[in-house]
Design a protein around this motif. Structure first.
Motif, PDB file in Angstrom:
ATOM      1  N   ALA A 225      -7.167   9.730  65.174  1.00  0.00           N
ATOM      2  CA  ALA A 225      -6.449   9.813  63.730  1.00  0.00           C
ATOM      3  C   ALA A 225      -5.727  10.998  63.615  1.00  0.00           C
ATOM      4  O   ALA A 225      -4.412  11.036  63.083  1.00  0.00           O
ATOM      5  CB  ALA A 225      -7.462   9.948  62.752  1.00  0.00           C
ATOM      6  N   VAL A 226      -5.974  12.069  64.236  1.00  0.00           N
ATOM      7  CA  VAL A 226      -4.992  13.351  64.083  1.00  0.00           C
ATOM      8  C   VAL A 226      -3.988  13.191  64.918  1.00  0.00           C
ATOM      9  O   VAL A 226      -2.743  13.684  64.635  1.00  0.00           O
ATOM     10  CB  VAL A 226      -5.770  14.605  64.374  1.00  0.00           C
ATOM     11  N   LEU A 227      -4.046  12.512  66.298  1.00  0.00           N
ATOM     12  CA  LEU A 227      -2.996  12.537  67.010  1.00  0.00           C
ATOM     13  C   LEU A 227      -2.076  11.259  66.210  1.00  0.00           C
ATOM     14  O   LEU A 227      -0.684  11.468  66.213  1.00  0.00           O
ATOM     15  CB  LEU A 227      -3.462  11.630  68.322  1.00  0.00           C
ATOM     16  N   ALA A 228      -2.487  10.312  65.620  1.00  0.00           N
ATOM     17  CA  ALA A 228      -1.888   9.537  64.820  1.00  0.00           C
ATOM     18  C   ALA A 228      -1.115  10.009  63.667  1.00  0.00           C
ATOM     19  O   ALA A 228       0.109   9.839  63.171  1.00  0.00           O
ATOM     20  CB  ALA A 228      -2.428   8.173  64.235  1.00  0.00           C
ATOM     21  N   ALA A 229      -1.612  11.117  63.084  1.00  0.00           N
ATOM     22  CA  ALA A 229      -0.825  11.990  62.116  1.00  0.00           C
ATOM     23  C   ALA A 229       0.041  12.951  62.456  1.00  0.00           C
ATOM     24  O   ALA A 229       0.810  13.475  61.634  1.00  0.00           O
ATOM     25  CB  ALA A 229      -2.169  12.611  61.224  1.00  0.00           C
ATOM     26  N   GLY A 230       0.120  13.120  63.901  1.00  0.00           N
ATOM     27  CA  GLY A 230       1.413  13.849  64.258  1.00  0.00           C
ATOM     28  C   GLY A 230       0.902  14.920  65.103  1.00  0.00           C
ATOM     29  O   GLY A 230       1.728  15.823  65.635  1.00  0.00           O
ATOM     30  N   ALA A 231      -0.364  15.188  65.399  1.00  0.00           N
ATOM     31  CA  ALA A 231      -0.913  16.139  66.247  1.00  0.00           C
ATOM     32  C   ALA A 231      -0.777  16.040  67.701  1.00  0.00           C
ATOM     33  O   ALA A 231      -0.719  14.601  68.018  1.00  0.00           O
ATOM     34  CB  ALA A 231      -2.349  16.622  65.870  1.00  0.00           C
ATOM     35  N   SER A 232      -0.877  16.969  68.657  1.00  0.00           N
ATOM     36  CA  SER A 232      -0.624  16.488  69.925  1.00  0.00           C
ATOM     37  C   SER A 232      -1.633  16.771  70.607  1.00  0.00           C
ATOM     38  O   SER A 232      -1.923  16.265  71.903  1.00  0.00           O
ATOM     39  CB  SER A 232       0.461  17.667  70.735  1.00  0.00           C
ATOM     40  N   ALA A 233      -2.773  17.494  70.138  1.00  0.00           N
ATOM     41  CA  ALA A 233      -4.290  17.536  70.554  1.00  0.00           C
ATOM     42  C   ALA A 233      -5.114  17.928  69.534  1.00  0.00           C
ATOM     43  O   ALA A 233      -4.622  18.407  68.206  1.00  0.00           O
ATOM     44  CB  ALA A 233      -4.243  18.542  71.805  1.00  0.00           C
ATOM     45  N   ALA A 234      -6.532  17.783  69.776  1.00  0.00           N
ATOM     46  CA  ALA A 234      -7.462  18.121  68.898  1.00  0.00           C
ATOM     47  C   ALA A 234      -8.248  19.431  69.401  1.00  0.00           C
ATOM     48  O   ALA A 234      -8.620  19.173  70.475  1.00  0.00           O
ATOM     49  CB  ALA A 234      -8.281  16.940  68.465  1.00  0.00           C
ATOM     50  N   GLN A 235      -8.564  20.388  68.520  1.00  0.00           N
ATOM     51  CA  GLN A 235      -9.585  21.325  68.867  1.00  0.00           C
ATOM     52  C   GLN A 235     -11.048  21.257  68.385  1.00  0.00           C
ATOM     53  O   GLN A 235     -10.948  20.832  67.038  1.00  0.00           O
ATOM     54  CB  GLN A 235      -8.936  22.596  68.608  1.00  0.00           C
ATOM     55  N   LEU A 236     -11.918  21.019  69.249  1.00  0.00           N
ATOM     56  CA  LEU A 236     -13.374  20.673  68.590  1.00  0.00           C
ATOM     57  C   LEU A 236     -14.245  22.079  68.732  1.00  0.00           C
ATOM     58  O   LEU A 236     -14.229  22.466  70.134  1.00  0.00           O
ATOM     59  CB  LEU A 236     -13.778  19.483  69.216  1.00  0.00           C
ATOM     60  N   GLY A 237     -14.880  22.643  67.849  1.00  0.00           N
ATOM     61  CA  GLY A 237     -15.793  23.583  68.111  1.00  0.00           C
ATOM     62  C   GLY A 237     -17.186  22.908  67.825  1.00  0.00           C
ATOM     63  O   GLY A 237     -18.359  23.163  68.608  1.00  0.00           O
ATOM     64  N   THR A 238     -17.834  22.778  66.609  1.00  0.00           N
ATOM     65  CA  THR A 238     -18.974  22.162  66.420  1.00  0.00           C
ATOM     66  C   THR A 238     -19.344  21.266  67.243  1.00  0.00           C
ATOM     67  O   THR A 238     -20.694  21.175  67.857  1.00  0.00           O
ATOM     68  CB  THR A 238     -19.142  21.778  64.861  1.00  0.00           C
ATOM     69  N   ALA A 239     -18.761  20.239  67.865  1.00  0.00           N
ATOM     70  CA  ALA A 239     -19.079  19.198  68.598  1.00  0.00           C
ATOM     71  C   ALA A 239     -19.451  19.783  69.972  1.00  0.00           C
ATOM     72  O   ALA A 239     -20.407  19.251  70.401  1.00  0.00           O
ATOM     73  CB  ALA A 239     -17.951  18.265  68.953  1.00  0.00           C
ATOM     74  N   PHE A 240     -19.234  21.041  70.457  1.00  0.00           N
ATOM     75  CA  PHE A 240     -19.567  21.524  71.742  1.00  0.00           C
ATOM     76  C   PHE A 240     -20.647  22.612  71.640  1.00  0.00           C
ATOM     77  O   PHE A 240     -21.253  23.092  72.479  1.00  0.00           O
ATOM     78  CB  PHE A 240     -18.293  22.256  72.547  1.00  0.00           C
ATOM     79  N   LEU A 241     -20.801  23.009  70.178  1.00  0.00           N
ATOM     80  CA  LEU A 241     -21.724  23.909  69.968  1.00  0.00           C
ATOM     81  C   LEU A 241     -23.173  23.581  70.380  1.00  0.00           C
ATOM     82  O   LEU A 241     -23.889  24.430  70.695  1.00  0.00           O
ATOM     83  CB  LEU A 241     -21.743  24.256  68.260  1.00  0.00           C
ATOM     84  N   ALA A 242     -23.176  22.270  70.319  1.00  0.00           N
ATOM     85  CA  ALA A 242     -24.819  21.672  70.529  1.00  0.00           C
ATOM     86  C   ALA A 242     -25.171  21.506  72.093  1.00  0.00           C
ATOM     87  O   ALA A 242     -26.144  21.214  72.438  1.00  0.00           O
ATOM     88  CB  ALA A 242     -25.004  20.546  69.733  1.00  0.00           C
ATOM     89  N   THR A 243     -23.870  21.475  72.784  1.00  0.00           N
ATOM     90  CA  THR A 243     -24.277  21.261  74.321  1.00  0.00           C
ATOM     91  C   THR A 243     -24.851  22.276  75.023  1.00  0.00           C
ATOM     92  O   THR A 243     -25.194  23.454  74.492  1.00  0.00           O
ATOM     93  CB  THR A 243     -22.822  21.194  74.964  1.00  0.00           C
ATOM     94  N   PRO A 244     -25.862  21.986  76.015  1.00  0.00           N
ATOM     95  CA  PRO A 244     -26.450  23.030  76.736  1.00  0.00           C
ATOM     96  C   PRO A 244     -25.887  24.019  77.259  1.00  0.00           C
ATOM     97  O   PRO A 244     -26.469  25.046  77.428  1.00  0.00           O
ATOM     98  CB  PRO A 244     -27.106  22.275  78.012  1.00  0.00           C
ATOM     99  N   GLU A 245     -24.629  23.882  77.525  1.00  0.00           N
ATOM    100  CA  GLU A 245     -23.601  25.054  78.123  1.00  0.00           C
ATOM    101  C   GLU A 245     -23.486  25.949  77.147  1.00  0.00           C
ATOM    102  O   GLU A 245     -22.864  27.090  77.392  1.00  0.00           O
ATOM    103  CB  GLU A 245     -22.494  24.488  78.716  1.00  0.00           C
ATOM    104  N   SER A 246     -23.315  25.774  75.906  1.00  0.00           N
ATOM    105  CA  SER A 246     -23.132  26.606  74.805  1.00  0.00           C
ATOM    106  C   SER A 246     -24.066  27.855  74.834  1.00  0.00           C
ATOM    107  O   SER A 246     -25.201  27.687  74.984  1.00  0.00           O
ATOM    108  CB  SER A 246     -23.142  25.730  73.444  1.00  0.00           C
ATOM    109  N   GLY A 247     -23.538  28.877  74.531  1.00  0.00           N
ATOM    110  CA  GLY A 247     -24.338  30.278  74.285  1.00  0.00           C
ATOM    111  C   GLY A 247     -24.828  30.296  73.083  1.00  0.00           C
ATOM    112  O   GLY A 247     -25.527  31.360  72.832  1.00  0.00           O
ATOM    113  N   ALA A 248     -24.900  29.442  72.109  1.00  0.00           N
ATOM    114  CA  ALA A 248     -25.314  29.310  70.681  1.00  0.00           C
ATOM    115  C   ALA A 248     -27.025  29.213  70.992  1.00  0.00           C
ATOM    116  O   ALA A 248     -27.578  28.678  71.887  1.00  0.00           O
ATOM    117  CB  ALA A 248     -25.012  28.450  69.861  1.00  0.00           C
ATOM    118  N   ALA A 249     -27.599  30.204  70.044  1.00  0.00           N
ATOM    119  CA  ALA A 249     -29.110  30.112  69.956  1.00  0.00           C
ATOM    120  C   ALA A 249     -29.762  28.545  69.834  1.00  0.00           C
ATOM    121  O   ALA A 249     -28.927  28.126  69.018  1.00  0.00           O
ATOM    122  CB  ALA A 249     -29.713  31.086  68.754  1.00  0.00           C
TER     123      ALA A 249
END
Length: 363
Positions: A225-249
């Motif tokens: 959707a954001v690419l269709a709206a004119g962005a060239s890439a998407a930046q995701l934070g919360t999506a990666f926060l839950a991964t085992p590699e994330s340093g979040a508690a």
């Protein structure tokens, strides 16, 4: 996006730099290895601490990655307002059996020292939050072979980014978790944030540099959707926060999908600057009274947040999170990138098929 940037990573997926110990080298390496662009967050670290993480990351991947810097903040906070807030937090300090932090612990986050390290040991990409670097800084990084990105939350801010000479602008919608990257912190503008799709459109009509979209993106279909709206890439934070590699508690990761935390809210409670987090007790009780005083409030509450995390008390932590937090998936970061790429491909195919069908129907 300019080929110089897109050539760095095969897929239009950027892992957001999340300060506070979340964006560790293991996370950035996993994302870069999977074909996205991993990022380290230099915010709240010393210059040497940043350098050590860069060295560690280079030992984990030979692929390009980025480093994010916080811009130094002007002195505009009223000391009386900070003192009053400290008095209000006295009960929290007693509850967690800790002292409040020193609000005058520094304003520039070691900016000059970190820049010196990045000029001596260049990385592929450097991004900036909370303001626009000078043209001299951006030019010096360019000469070192580094591409630059700067966050903007309005079209006017994006224009300032372009005029300074950055290679791309990060359009941060109000849906984004963590701190809003506004260039000037004006209390009167609280609650006036712009949704991501509207922001992309406004920025695309204002500047000619590439746009990286950020804010609440959790699925490949949203990337489409954001690419269709004119962005060239998407930046995701919360999506990666839950991964085992994330340093979040772990308690932070679990809170993303815990039914106790049903919504997010922009608050100054933890840092003195608007930042989106899960609504918990601390946010409810102190958010309405927190002054516009960053980084003073950040330093003030730091011991409280650490004590709450140590006690396993999610109600006293800064649970930074975007609006899409309930869609978080506990997948390894590399597998999450692969899944997002598959979802993006499926969504793109569906859009193309629909367009072809409509053309065939004469619509």
């Amino acid at each position: 996006m300019s080929s110089a940037l897109t050539d760095l990573f095969p897929f239009p997926i950027v892992q957001a730099p999340m300060a506070g110990g979340v964006s560790v080298p293991q996370l950035a390496a996993a994302v870069s290895e999977a074909g996205g662009l991993g990022f380290l967050a230099a915010g709240y670290k010393t210059a040497d601490g940043m350098y050590q993480e860069i060295k560690q990351l280079r030992g984990l991947t030979g692929r390009p990655f980025g480093v994010n810097l916080f811009m130094p903040q002007p002195e505009h906070a009223e000391s009386g307002a900070v003192e009053l807030y400290a008095h209000q937090l006295a009960g929290e300090a007693a509850w967690y059996e800790t002292e409040l932090g020193d609000p005058d612990s520094g304003r520039d986050d070691g900016y000059d020292a970190k820049l010196a390290v990045l000029l001596d040991n260049p990385v592929a990409v450097v991004s900036f939050h909370f303001g626009v670097p000078t043209r001299e800084v951006l030019d010096s990084l360019r000469r070192a072979g580094t591409l630059t990105l700067v966050t903007a939350t309005t079209a006017e801010e994006a224009l300032a980014v372009e005029r300074a000479g950055a290679d791309a602008v990060i359009a941060q919608g109000v849906e984004a978790g963590g701190h809003q990257g506004t260039h000037r912190d004006i209390a009167e503008n609280d609650g006036a944030g712009i949704g991501l799709l509207s922001l992309i459109g406004q920025i695309r009509e204002t500047v000619g540099i590439p746009v990286v979209a950020a804010g609440g993106i959790m699925r490949g279909s949203q990337i489409a959707a954001v690419l269709a709206a004119g962005a060239s890439a998407a930046q995701l934070g919360t999506a990666f926060l839950a991964t085992p590699e994330s340093g979040a508690a772990d308690i932070h990761k679990q809170a993303l999908t815990n039914p106790l935390f049903v919504r997010t809210e922009l608050t100054r409670a933890f840092s003195g600057r608007p930042a989106r987090g899960l609504v918990n007790r601390f946010l409810r009780e102190h958010g309405p009274y927190a002054p516009a005083a960053y980084p003073e409030v950040h330093h003030l509450t730091s011991p409280l947040r650490k004590a709450a995390a140590k006690a396993g008390d999610a109600q006293g932590m800064a649970l930074w999170s975007g609006q899409g937090h309930r869609m978080a998936r506990e997948l390894p970061a590399g597998q999450l990138v692969e899944t997002l790429v598959e979802e993006l491909a499926a969504a793109s195919t569906a859009l193309s098929t629909k367009a072809e069908t409509e053309r065939g129907d004469g619509r």
